[in-house]
Design a protein around this motif. Structure first.
Motif, short mmCIF file in Angstrom:
data_model
loop_
_atom_site.label_atom_id
_atom_site.label_comp_id
_atom_site.label_asym_id
_atom_site.label_seq_id
_atom_site.Cartn_x
_atom_site.Cartn_y
_atom_site.Cartn_z
N TYR A 293 -9.42 -0.82 -14.05
CA TYR A 293 -9.66 0.38 -13.25
C TYR A 293 -10.32 -0.09 -11.97
CZ TYR A 293 -12.52 4.43 -11.70
OH TYR A 293 -13.16 5.41 -10.98
N VAL A 294 -9.72 0.23 -10.84
CA VAL A 294 -10.23 -0.20 -9.55
C VAL A 294 -10.63 1.02 -8.74
CG1 VAL A 294 -9.70 -1.45 -7.41
CG2 VAL A 294 -8.69 -2.21 -9.58
N LEU A 295 -11.84 0.97 -8.16
CA LEU A 295 -12.32 2.04 -7.29
C LEU A 295 -13.02 1.39 -6.10
CD1 LEU A 295 -12.90 5.10 -6.83
CD2 LEU A 295 -15.09 4.70 -7.98
N SER A 296 -12.53 1.66 -4.91
CA SER A 296 -13.09 1.03 -3.71
C SER A 296 -14.21 1.85 -3.09
CB SER A 296 -11.99 0.80 -2.67
OG SER A 296 -11.44 2.04 -2.21
N GLU A 297 -14.37 3.10 -3.50
CA GLU A 297 -15.41 3.97 -2.93
C GLU A 297 -16.66 3.96 -3.80
OE1 GLU A 297 -15.04 5.47 -0.11
OE2 GLU A 297 -12.89 5.39 0.25
N ILE B 54 -7.08 -9.29 -9.62
CA ILE B 54 -7.38 -8.13 -8.79
C ILE B 54 -8.20 -8.53 -7.57
CG2 ILE B 54 -8.69 -5.96 -8.71
CD1 ILE B 54 -6.06 -5.66 -10.18
N LEU B 55 -9.25 -9.34 -7.79
CA LEU B 55 -10.11 -9.75 -6.68
C LEU B 55 -9.35 -10.61 -5.69
CD1 LEU B 55 -13.43 -10.57 -8.58
CD2 LEU B 55 -12.84 -8.48 -7.34
N GLY B 56 -8.47 -11.48 -6.21
CA GLY B 56 -7.66 -12.31 -5.31
C GLY B 56 -6.74 -11.50 -4.44
N ALA B 57 -6.16 -10.45 -4.99
CA ALA B 57 -5.23 -9.60 -4.23
C ALA B 57 -5.96 -8.76 -3.17
CB ALA B 57 -4.46 -8.69 -5.18
N LEU B 58 -7.20 -8.35 -3.49
CA LEU B 58 -7.91 -7.43 -2.59
C LEU B 58 -8.85 -8.13 -1.61
CD1 LEU B 58 -8.90 -4.58 -5.11
CD2 LEU B 58 -7.17 -4.46 -3.31
N ARG B 59 -9.06 -9.43 -1.79
CA ARG B 59 -10.13 -10.11 -1.04
C ARG B 59 -10.05 -9.94 0.47
NH1 ARG B 59 -11.55 -14.12 -4.29
NH2 ARG B 59 -13.54 -13.10 -4.74
N ASP B 60 -8.89 -10.03 1.06
CA ASP B 60 -8.78 -9.92 2.52
C ASP B 60 -8.32 -8.53 2.97
OD1 ASP B 60 -9.49 -12.61 2.85
OD2 ASP B 60 -7.44 -13.25 2.40
N LYS B 61 -8.29 -7.58 2.03
CA LYS B 61 -7.76 -6.25 2.36
C LYS B 61 -8.86 -5.22 2.60
CE LYS B 61 -3.37 -7.34 1.72
NZ LYS B 61 -3.34 -8.50 0.85
N LEU B 62 -10.07 -5.45 2.07
CA LEU B 62 -11.15 -4.46 2.16
C LEU B 62 -12.34 -5.03 2.94
CD1 LEU B 62 -11.11 -3.07 -1.50
CD2 LEU B 62 -10.30 -1.91 0.56
N SER C 17 2.05 -3.94 -5.07
CA SER C 17 2.68 -5.26 -4.90
C SER C 17 2.32 -6.19 -6.04
CB SER C 17 2.24 -5.89 -3.58
OG SER C 17 2.65 -5.10 -2.48
N LEU C 18 1.06 -6.12 -6.50
CA LEU C 18 0.61 -7.01 -7.57
C LEU C 18 1.14 -6.60 -8.93
CD1 LEU C 18 -1.32 -9.35 -8.44
CD2 LEU C 18 -3.10 -7.59 -8.74
N CYS C 19 1.08 -5.32 -9.24
CA CYS C 19 1.40 -4.83 -10.59
C CYS C 19 2.83 -4.32 -10.73
CB CYS C 19 0.45 -3.70 -10.98
SG CYS C 19 -1.30 -4.10 -10.87
N GLY C 20 3.40 -3.85 -9.62
CA GLY C 20 4.67 -3.14 -9.69
C GLY C 20 4.41 -1.66 -9.77
N LYS D 260 -7.91 4.61 -1.55
CA LYS D 260 -7.43 4.19 -0.24
C LYS D 260 -5.99 3.69 -0.32
CE LYS D 260 -11.97 2.69 1.45
NZ LYS D 260 -12.82 1.50 1.71
N GLN D 261 -5.22 3.99 0.72
CA GLN D 261 -3.82 3.61 0.75
C GLN D 261 -3.64 2.09 0.66
OE1 GLN D 261 -1.51 5.84 0.45
NE2 GLN D 261 0.16 4.35 0.41
N VAL D 262 -4.53 1.34 1.30
CA VAL D 262 -4.39 -0.12 1.28
C VAL D 262 -4.57 -0.67 -0.14
CG1 VAL D 262 -6.85 -0.55 1.82
CG2 VAL D 262 -5.14 -2.29 2.38
N VAL D 263 -5.43 -0.03 -0.92
CA VAL D 263 -5.61 -0.46 -2.32
C VAL D 263 -4.37 -0.12 -3.13
CG1 VAL D 263 -6.99 -0.15 -4.41
CG2 VAL D 263 -8.11 -0.24 -2.17
#
Length: 379
Positions: free
Chosen positions: A292-296, A371-379, A264-267, A255-258
Motif C-alpha cells: 500500500y503506497v501513500l505519498s500524502e 517500490i522505492l526504486g521506482a519512486l525514488r526520482d519521481k517524488l 509501469s511497475l506493476c501493470g 498523485k498522478q505521478v505515483v
C-alpha cells in the motif's frame, strides 16, 4: 500480554457491536444519516452523531482497558475529542460510567433528551460480547503494561460507514468501498521507542448471517516483539513472487505521478484502489495486495498502529515513504519504520500525530525495495 490481547479482542468486538447497533436500530440509524435541515442546523448532536458514535466507542475502550490495566490509563489515545455541545449550548464530556443507566443518562444530555437513542447506545456499550474464539493461551511476551501505550481508531473509514453501501465481497479480492472498509483499530506500542508490538483489527461488517440477515464481523490480531512474531493471519503466499508480479493498492486521490509509475511497475491490472487507510493495510496483511503506497501525509498514528503490528508479525512493516526515498541504505537496514510515541511538536491539533511523510505498507522487503526504486526520482 495474553490477558491484554484477550481484553483488546473483547473490547474491539464490543466496539463492532456498537457500530452495528447504530445501523440496525432505527432511532440510532436516523440520527446517523439524518441531513441537517432548518432548525436542526443548530443542533450539534445531529450533525455530529457520527462523531458521537466514534467517541462512545473510543471512551468505552479507554474505560475497559484503563479499568483492567490502571498503569495504562494515561497512555490510551484516540482520534476524537470527547467534548460535545448539545442543543442548549451546554458542554458535555462523554465518558463511560460504571452502570448502563448512568451512561444512558449522560448520553441523553448530549442527545437533547432523546432517551430512546441514549438507552440503545448505552446497552450496546455495557453489553459484553460472546466469547472471542482465539487461542491466546501461552502467549508469553516479556513486557509490562506500564511500558505500553494504545492508539484507538474507533471507526476507520467513517465516510464508508455512514454511506453504508453493501458491496459484494468476493473471496480473494479486496473491496474498493462500502461497509467492508470500516474497521475498529486498536494498536499497542512501546512508550520508550514507539515500536508497535500488538494490534487488533475488527471488521464489523464482514458478512451477513444467512439465517437472520444480521451483519457479522471478523477479527485479526498480531503480536511482534523481539523474536516473538505471532499473527492470526496465515503467512502463506500464492506462488513465487516472480510469477505473480507485484500488486499495489492506492487511494483513488493518489498523485498522478505515483499512479503512472506504479502502473509501469506493476501493470494496470495489478493496481487497485480502496477506501480507508486501515482497510488498505489490512489488504496487504491478507495478501490481497503486496503493498500500500501513500505519498500524502493524510494518515495518522491511530490509522496505522494496529495494522503495523500485524505486518511486523508477518515479517513486513510500514515505513515513512519520504524518509525511505531520501535514505541511501538498504531498505531493511534503514530506520524509517513508523513510530508511535512522539508528536510533531511544530504542528497543532491532530496534525501533531500525522504520518507526514506518507507511507508504504509491505509484507516483503524485496517488494518494498522495488517500490522505492521506482519512486525514488519521481517524488
Amino acid at each position: 500480554m495474553a490477558d491484554l490481547l484477550r481484553l483488546l479482542l473483547r473490547v474491539a468486538e464490543k466496539a463492532a457491536n456498537v457500530a452495528r447497533v447504530c445501523r440496525q436500530e432505527a432511532p440510532l440509524f436516523q440520527l446517523l444519516v439524518q441531513e441537517k435541515t432548518g432548525e436542526d442546523k443548530n443542533k450539534k448532536f445531529v450533525q455530529d452523531f457520527k462523531t458521537l458514535a466514534d467517541v462512545v466507542i473510543q471512551e468505552m475502550i479507554r474505560h475497559d482497558v484503563g479499568t483492567q490495566f490502571p498503569e495504562m490509563a494515561g497512555f490510551i489515545h484516540g482520534e476524537e475529542s470527547n467534548k460535545f455541545e448539545n442543543g442548549l449550548g451546554e458542554s458535555v464530556t462523554v465518558t463511560v460510567c460504571s452502570t448502563e443507566e448512568e451512561t444512558a443518562a449522560l448520553l441523553a444530555t448530549v442527545l437533547d433528551g432523546d432517551h430512546t437513542a441514549a438507552s440503545l447506545l448505552a446497552r450496546a456499550i455495557h453489553q459484553d460480547p460472546t466469547t472471542i474464539d482465539t487461542s491466546t493461551d501461552g502467549l508469553a511476551v516479556p513486557l509490562n503494561p506500564s511500558e505500553l501505550g494504545v492508539w484507538i481508531d474507533p471507526i476507520d473509514a467513517t465516510s464508508q460507514y455512514i454511506e453504508g453501501r453493501e458491496e459484494a465481497l468476493d473471496e480473494g479480492h479486496l473491496s474498493p468501498s462500502g461497509l467492508h472498509c470500516a474497521l475498529v483499530l486498536i494498536g499497542v506500542y512501546l512508550r520508550s521507542t514507539g515500536e508497535p508490538v500488538m494490534g487488533v483489527i475488527n471488521q464489523p461488517f464482514n458478512h451477513r448471517d444467512p439465517a437472520g440477515g444480521r451483519w457479522r464481523g471478523k477479527h485479526f490480531w498480531g503480536v511482534s516483539y523481539g523474536s516473538i512474531n505471532i499473527c492470526s493471519v496465515s503467512t502463506t503466499k500464492d506462488g513465487p513472487k516472480g510469477e505473480r508480479g507485484l500488486s499495489a493498492v492506492l487511494s483513488s486521490s493518489e498523485k498522478q505521478v505515483v499512479k503512472e509509475t506504479l502502473t509501469s511497475l506493476c501493470g494496470p491490472d495489478k493496481l487497485m484502489y480502496a477506501s480507508g487507510a486501515g482497510y488498505k493495510i489490512l489488504c496487504v496483511i491478507q495478501g490481497l495486495a503486496d503493498v500500500y503506497v501513500l505519498s500524502e501525509g493524510s494518515t495518522f498514528k491511530w490509522d496505522s498502529c494496529a495494522p503495523h503490528a500485524l505486518l511486523r508479525a508477518l515479517g513486513g512493516g510500514v515505513v515513512d515513504l519520504t524518509k525511505s526515498l531520501q535514505a541511501s541504505c538498504e531498505a531493511q537496514d534503514c530506520k524509517t519504520e513508523l513510530t508511535y510515541h512522539q508528536p510533531h511538536n511544530e504542528c497543532k491539533g491532530a496534525d501533531r500525530w500525522a504520518n507526514h511523510g506518507g507511507l508504504v505498507a509491505y509484507r516483503d522487503c524485496s517488494q518494498l525495495r522495488s517500490i522505492l526504486g521506482a519512486l525514488r526520482d519521481k517524488l
